[in-house]
Design a protein around this motif. Structure first.
Motif, short mmCIF file in Angstrom:
data_model
loop_
_atom_site.label_atom_id
_atom_site.label_comp_id
_atom_site.label_asym_id
_atom_site.label_seq_id
_atom_site.Cartn_x
_atom_site.Cartn_y
_atom_site.Cartn_z
N PHE A 258 0.83 -1.21 0.00
CA PHE A 258 0.00 0.00 0.00
C PHE A 258 0.86 1.26 0.00
O PHE A 258 0.53 2.25 -0.67
CB PHE A 258 -0.94 -0.01 1.20
CG PHE A 258 -1.85 1.18 1.25
CD1 PHE A 258 -2.84 1.35 0.30
CD2 PHE A 258 -1.70 2.15 2.23
CE1 PHE A 258 -3.68 2.46 0.33
CE2 PHE A 258 -2.53 3.26 2.27
CZ PHE A 258 -3.52 3.42 1.32
N MET B 144 1.95 1.90 -3.40
CA MET B 144 0.86 2.47 -4.17
C MET B 144 0.69 3.96 -3.87
O MET B 144 0.40 4.75 -4.78
CB MET B 144 -0.43 1.72 -3.86
CG MET B 144 -0.43 0.26 -4.33
SD MET B 144 -1.85 -0.67 -3.70
CE MET B 144 -3.21 0.23 -4.44
N PRO C 1 -1.73 -3.59 -9.05
CA PRO C 1 -1.27 -3.80 -7.68
C PRO C 1 -1.24 -5.27 -7.29
O PRO C 1 -2.19 -6.01 -7.54
CB PRO C 1 -2.31 -3.03 -6.85
CG PRO C 1 -2.83 -1.98 -7.79
CD PRO C 1 -2.84 -2.63 -9.14
N ILE D 193 -6.91 -3.98 -0.68
CA ILE D 193 -6.22 -3.44 -1.85
C ILE D 193 -6.79 -4.02 -3.13
O ILE D 193 -7.12 -3.29 -4.09
CB ILE D 193 -4.71 -3.71 -1.73
CG1 ILE D 193 -4.10 -2.89 -0.61
CG2 ILE D 193 -4.00 -3.40 -3.06
CD1 ILE D 193 -2.66 -3.25 -0.29
N GLN E 173 -9.37 1.15 0.67
CA GLN E 173 -8.20 1.63 1.39
C GLN E 173 -7.99 0.81 2.66
O GLN E 173 -8.92 0.62 3.44
CB GLN E 173 -8.39 3.09 1.78
CG GLN E 173 -7.27 3.65 2.65
CD GLN E 173 -7.49 5.07 3.06
OE1 GLN E 173 -7.19 6.00 2.32
NE2 GLN E 173 -8.03 5.28 4.26
#
Length: 538
Positions: free
Chosen positions: A39, A42, A81, A441, A446
């Motif tokens: 995360f 990202m 991702p 994710i 979030q």
């Protein structure tokens, strides 16, 4: 020479690489901290800083330096991702480390079997099998340090640019994982004693560059880089857990540790002996001899003793709260280099001038005897890892490796359990807190909270947990997915992952809606609010 350990380790090495390739294909977490790192990558990909005041969600601390995240953020420009790019980077880092170690040993010994065999002690180990499949920073940092050592100790002749390159590699390693200090410190100490110009060049890049980058990152983040990477990393130590971890290391590395200790004893003995008994005849013969009769590498032998000694300090980190066997990885690498250099030095005793052999006959015999002892210890270690029986059959390397392989195959039970969890997260209309952030994710949500680190910070008074506790009591999250059941959490003391206040809030507000998971992966427990009428905090 090293043929017996090599024949034992080579097939196991291929199995470790194959296992790493299978981990790359697995889409969900294999380690609790992987999701937070992904995360943060990202966030960088979208131009956001994760070194930020933790006043609102996501409550995720940036306890590592940013290079690994930045590299993965670049890969997110081309890939969706997921963990695969970072795990590929970890596997590539391991292979690069092996190549650097082989190059160093070839330069230091000129024995091909030593150069091929000794790096495998880093790869074929319990700690590596445990860690090689993870989306974590450690293996990349070790690879960068190994590249720095190769720049200094793998070249035929050390030139100015080798020192500059080594300093750059050490700098990159430090900004991948800030605690990887053994290699640059050992290099600096050794070079200050043997090659001060190279030492100052390394220092100019490693220390000078490090200070400048540290200052720049703190200016950009308004001091949050220091808070996250230094203040938040000051974990407490639980010394009572250290003996158990040391017993585990002994079970898997007893013969290897003895081989390393034997190499240290012999290298120090040889260095003292050479200094005490060198005479003018030795110097005159060395000048007259052709290059293949000399051993110009043995002057670097003591560096590897120093490097291994500094790496052993990492093992104290096993007493740190939340520590794991990543603290053993670089010590294993340093021990592989140490036993390789030690074996080469023992065999080099035969490289004396024919005119000196009568006087140094005892040296030659002692070298051969020492090598036979070392070879026996390394063979026992290789046999223990690959065939079992020493010191306990239940600790065989093959059993550990195949157990993980059975439970993490991409077409097995963990994949199905992960798929069910991801489906549940996608179907819930409200907010979801998942202890494994990868589900949030992949569902386009979030992540909210990093349990172990944030709970530790709350206990230490470094972070205010009241907002998160209030949201738990108010039933803000429509679904909780936890890796431990709420029912076993003690509301008076909490758990390793949650404070007492968090545990009490979850027990008060949530009831179990289901359970899933499988042995060897994560058990997953699903919880929903006890009443649909709970007022949600905003």
């Amino acid at each position: 020479m090293m043929l017996a350990p090599l024949l034992l380790l080579a097939p196991a090495a291929l199995e470790v690489i194959r296992f790493a390739a299978q981990c790359i294909q697995f889409p969900y977490q294999l380690d609790p901290e992987e999701g937070a790192l992904l995360f943060q990558s990202m966030m960088l990909r979208h131009g956001e800083l994760f070194y930020r005041p933790l006043l609102d969600y996501p409550y995720i601390a940036g306890t590592y330096a940013p290079l690994y995240h930045a590299a993965n953020a670049l890969m997110l420009l081309f890939f969706d991702p997921g963990f695969a790019p970072g795990r590929v980077m970890s596997l590539a880092a391991v292979i690069a480390t092996l190549l650097c170690a082989a190059a160093i040993l070839w330069r230091q010994t000129r024995y091909p079997f030593i150069s091929l065999c000794c790096p495998l002690f880093y790869l074929v180990s319990y700690s590596m099998v445990y860690w090689i499949g993870f989306y974590r920073v450690d293996l990349t940092a070790i690879a960068l340090n190994a590249a720095g050592l190769a720049a200094l100790f793998a070249a035929q002749e050390r030139r100015n640019w080798h020192a500059w390159l080594a300093g750059a590699m050490f700098l990159l390693a430090g900004y991948t994982k800030q605690s990887q200090l053994a290699a640059p410190l050992a290099a600096m100490i050794y070079l200050l004693c043997t090659d001060r110009k190279s030492a100052w060049r390394v220092a100019a890049v490693w220390i000078g560059g490090g200070v400048l980058i540290f200052a720049a990152l703190n200016v950009i983040t308004r001091g949050q880089f220091y808070i996250h990477t230094v203040r938040f990393n000051a974990n407490e130590f639980e010394w009572r857990q250290l003996p158990g971890n040391l017993r585990h290391l002994r079970n898997f590395n007893l013969w290897f540790a003895l081989g390393g200790a034997w190499s240290v004893v012999y290298l120090i003995y040889a260095a003292i002996r050479d200094r005490m008994f060198a005479n003018e005849t030795d110097v005159a013969l060395a000048v007259q001899d052709p290059p293949d009769m000399l051993d110009p590498r043995k002057g670097d032998s003591l560096f590897f003793v120093l490097y291994a000694a500094l790496c052993m300090l990492y093992i104290v980190g096993l007493a740190k709260k939340g520590s794991s066997y990543n603290y053993v990885l670089e010590p294993l690498l340093s021990m592989g280099l140490l036993v390789g250099v030690g074996a080469g030095r023992m065999l080099d005793e035969r490289l004396v001038h024919p005119a000196e052999r009568p006087r140094k006959k005892l040296w030659i015999y002692s070298g051969y005897a020492a090598f036979i002892i070392l070879l026996a210890l390394l063979t026992l270690h290789s046999w223990q890892l690959t065939s079992g029986g020493f010191p306990r059959p239940e600790n065989r390397f093959r059993k550990v490796m195949f157990w993980r392989e059975r439970t993490h195959l991409s077409n097995g039970a963990p994949l199905q359990a992960g798929n069910r969890a991801l489906t549940a997260v996608r179907q819930v209309p409200g907010e979801v807190y998942s202890e494994l952030p990868i589900f949030s994710i992949l569902a386009g949500r979030q992540p909210h909270f990093q349990p172990f680190i944030m709970s530790r910070l709350a206990r230490e008074g470094k972070w205010d947990q009241s907002g998160f506790v209030r949201d738990l009591r108010a039933g803000r999250f429509a679904l909780l997915i936890l890796a431990e059941p709420i029912e076993t959490m003690d509301p008076r003391t909490g758990t390793n992952l949650y404070t007492a206040e968090m545990a009490a809030a979850m027990r008060h507000t949530y009831r179990r809606a289901g359970a899933d998971g499988c042995p060897g992966w994560f058990d997953l427990y699903y919880y929903t609010p006890r009443s649909n009428g709970v007022q949600k905090s905003r």
